[in-house]
Write an enzyme that holds these catalytic residues in place. Structure first.
Site, short mmCIF file in Angstrom:
data_model
loop_
_atom_site.label_atom_id
_atom_site.label_comp_id
_atom_site.label_asym_id
_atom_site.label_seq_id
_atom_site.Cartn_x
_atom_site.Cartn_y
_atom_site.Cartn_z
N ASN A 1 0.84 -1.20 0.00
CA ASN A 1 0.00 0.00 0.00
C ASN A 1 0.88 1.26 0.00
O ASN A 1 1.03 1.91 -1.03
CB ASN A 1 -0.95 -0.05 1.21
N ASP A 2 1.52 1.55 1.14
CA ASP A 2 2.33 2.78 1.21
C ASP A 2 3.44 2.80 0.16
O ASP A 2 3.74 3.86 -0.40
CB ASP A 2 2.99 2.89 2.59
#
Ligand code: NAP
Length: 485
Positions: free
Chosen positions: A408-409
Site C-alpha cells: 500500500n504505502d
C-alpha cells in the site's frame, strides 16, 4: 612467543573472519558461507579467551555454554522467519544485559578489592575504568529494557500503539540528566559510598530510560528501533571490552555499532523520515490524516477521487493470460497472508504461459529490512528475478500488468505527486505507470501510514478483494484448468 601476543594475534584472525563473513552476508548466494565464517571467527575468539589466564572458573563457563547452546538450537528450529524481528530484539536485549552485568561485576570486584589491588591486574586508571563501567552499564541497561519493550510490542504482548503522556519528553530529558550527573559523580568521586549511590542511581535510571524511550514509538517503527538498539548493544559490548581490557570485545563491538547505525539510516531514508521523527513523533498514535474525499486532516493532502473497481479471479486470469511483461509487487499483506508460495506458483504458471515475470522489491516493504526477500527466498523465487526499486521504476511503463500483493504505502503515488501528503518524498515503486494494475487486499484497510491511496482508484487499476493467498490460489487454479483443459 609471549602468550599475550599469541592471544592478540588469534583475536586479529577472528576479527578478519568477522569482517569477511559480514561482507559475504551482503549476497544471498554467499550468505550461508558468510554466516559460517563469522561463526568460526566467534569460536576462535571464545576458545582463545578461555585459554587466557584471566579466566579461572570453567564450571560456570561450561554451564553457560551448555545452556546457551541449548537455547540457541531450540530458537533456530522453532522461531518462524516472520518472528525474526522479535527474535533480534531479544538477542539485542541480552547483548545489552551481558555488558551491563560485566560492568556491574567489575564494579563489585573493585569494591571488594579496592582500587590499588584491582589495578594490579589491569592496566588503567580509576577514572578510565569507572567511565568504561558507566558506559557499559548505562548503554547496556537502556538496550536491555528498550529491547524487551520492543519485543513485547512486536509479539503483541503489549499494545503496538505509541504510549504518549504529557511532558513525556521533559521526563525523558530529566531522566537523562540524572543519569549523566550520576555517571559524572561515579567517575570523579574518590569516596566509595558516594560511588555506590551514584552507581545504583545510573543503573536504575538506565533501565527505566530504555523503557520510557521506546514507549512513544509505534509497533510499526520497531524495526528501526531494533536496528538502533542493535547498534547500542555493539557500543555497550565495546565499553565492556574496555572495562575488562579485552581487545576482541572492543573491536567486535565497533562493527555492530556502526552497521546498526548504517541500517537505521538506510531505513529512515527509505521512509523519508528523520530518526528524530521516528523516535519522538509518536507516529501511529492516531490514524494519520486520511485524504479521502477532500483535504486531509493535516490540512493539506489533495483530494482522492475516483471509484474502486473490483475484479474477479477469472477476469484477472484473462488479463494475465494475455500479458507478456508482468511485475509482482509484494508488501506487508503478502507476509500477513503467507502467500509467498502461491505467488511463486503463479509466477511459474505465468512464465509457462510465455510471460516475463519480475518481482519489484521496495526497501521498506513489510515490517523489517529484507522482509520480502526473506519470504520470497523461502518460496525459492530465483534471486535474479528480484529487482530493486530504482531498477524497476524506469521499466514500469513497459509492464503489461503490475500485481500489487498486499502493498500500500510503498506504491502510493501521493509520495511522488502530492506535496501536501505526509509521506511526500518517500521513494515508491511506480506501479501506477504499468498498463494495468491489479491490487490484492482484503478491503479498504489503510497501510502502515494510515493514508488512503489514489492508486486503488485510478482508471487502470482493478481491485481483487480477499485474503491474498486465497485470491492468488483462485487465479492460479484458472491457469491450471487452462493447462489441463
Ligand atoms: P502497508 O502500507 O502496511 O500496507 C499493507 C496492506 O496489506 C494493507 O493496506 C492491507 O489492506 C493489506 N493486507 C493486510 N493483510 C492482508 C491479507 N491477508 N491479504 C491481502 N492484503 C492484506 O505495507 P507496505 O506497502 O509493505 O509498506 C510498508 C510500510 O511499513 C511502509 O509505510 C514503511 O515505511 C513501514 N515500515 C517498514 C519497515 C521495514 O523495515 N520494512 C520498518 C518500519 C516501517 P487490507 O487491510 O485492506 O487488506
Amino acid at each position: 612467543m609471549k602468550p599475550e601476543l599469541l592471544i592478540n594475534l588469534a583475536y586479529i584472525v577472528a576479527f578478519i573472519l568477522f569482517i569477511l563473513g559480514l561482507k559475504m552476508l551482503g549476497r544471498q548466494s554467499s550468505a550461508r558461507r558468510g554466516n559460517a565464517i563469522s561463526s568460526l571467527g566467534m569460536l576462535l575468539a571464545v576458545v582463545v579467551t578461555l585459554l587466557d589466564h584471566h579466566v579461572v572458573n570453567y564450571t560456570w563457563i561450561m554451564v553457560g555454554l551448555g545452556l546457551g547452546t541449548a537455547i540457541g538450537v531450540v530458537c533456530a528450529r522453532v522461531v518462524k522467519m516472520t518472528s525474526m524481528p522479535e527474535m533480534v530484539a531479544l538477542l539485542n536485549g541480552f547483548g545489552g544485559l551481558a555488558s551491563l552485568l560485566v560492568g556491574w561485576a567489575e564494579y563489585g570486584k573493585i569494591r571488594h578489592l579496592g582500587w590499588s589491588a584491582y589495578l594490579d591486574s589491569f592496566a588503567g586508571t580509576p577514572a578510565f575504568t569507572s567511565a568504561a563501567i558507566f558506559l557499559a552499564v548505562f548503554i547496556g541497561g537502556v538496550t536491555f529494557t528498550g529491547s524487551i519493550y520492543a519485543f513485547c510490542k512486536l509479539a503483541e504482548l503489549v499494545s503496538g500503539r505509541p504510549v504518549l503522556f504529557r511532558s513525556q519528553q521533559l521526563v525523558n530529558a530529566l531522566l537523562g540528566f540524572v543519569l549523566f550527573a550520576a555517571g559524572l559523580v561515579f567517575v570523579v568521586t574518590g569516596q566509595p559510598d558516594l560511588a555506590l549511590i551514584a552507581f545504583s542511581a545510573f543503573l536504575a535510571v538506565s533501565l527505566i530510560l530504555g523503557w520510557t524511550l521506546v514507549m512513544p514509538i509505534g509497533g510499526g517503527d520497531m524495526p528501526v528501533v531494533i536496528s538502533m538498539l542493535n547498534s547500542l548493544s555493539g557500543l555497550a559490548a565495546c565499553a565492556a571490552g574496555f572495562v575488562i581490557a579485552n581487545n576482541v570485545l572492543v573491536v567486535a563491538g565497533c562493527p555492530v555499532g556502526t552497521s546498526g547505525l548504517i541500517l537505521t539510516a538506510v531505513m529512515c531514508k527509505a521512509m523519508n523520515r528523520s530518526l528524530s521523527h521516528v523516535l519522538f513523533s509518536g507516529f501511529g498514535a492516531v490514524p494519520a490524516a486520511s485524504s479521502a474525499g477532500g483535504a486531509g486532516a493535516d490540512g493539506g493532502a489533495s483530494a482522492i477521487t475516483g471509484e474502486l473497481k473490483p475484479i474477479s479471479p477469472e477476469d484477472v486470469f484473462s488479463v494475465l493470460e494475455a500479458a507478456r511483461q508482468v511485475v509482482i509487487i509484494p508488501g506487508y499483506g503478502m507476509a500477513v497472508s503467507q502467500a509467498q508460495h502461491v505467488v511463486r506458483e503463479l509466477s511459474k504458471r505465468l512464465e509457462n504461459n510465455g510471460a516475463e515475470v519480475r518481482f519489484a522489491i521496495h526497501p521498506v516493504a513489510g515490517r523489517m529490512p529484507g522482509h520480502m526477500n526473506v519470504l520470497l527466498a523461502e518460496a525459492n523465487v530465483p534471486y535474479e528475478q528480484l529487482v530493486e526499486m530504482d531498477a524497476i521504476n524506469p521499466l514500469m511503463p513497459h509492464m503489461d500488468v503490475a500485481i500489487v500483493i498486499g502493498a500500500n504505502d510503498v506504491v502510493n503515488p501521493a509520495a511522488a505527486n502530492d506535496r501536501a501528503s505526509p509521506i511526500y518524498g518517500m521513494p515508491i515503486i511506480k506501479a501506477h505507470e504499468a498498463r494495468t494494475v491489479i491490487c490484492l487486499k482484503r478491503g479498504k484497510g489503510a497501510g502502515f501510514s494510515g493514508l488512503e491511496n489514489q492508486l486503488f482508484l485510478l482508471p487502470n487499476t482493478r481491485m481483487l478483494y480477499g485474503d491474498a493467498k486465497a485470491t492468488l490460489q483462485a487465479v492460479s487454479a484458472e491457469f491450471k484448468n487452462l493447462a489441463s483443459g
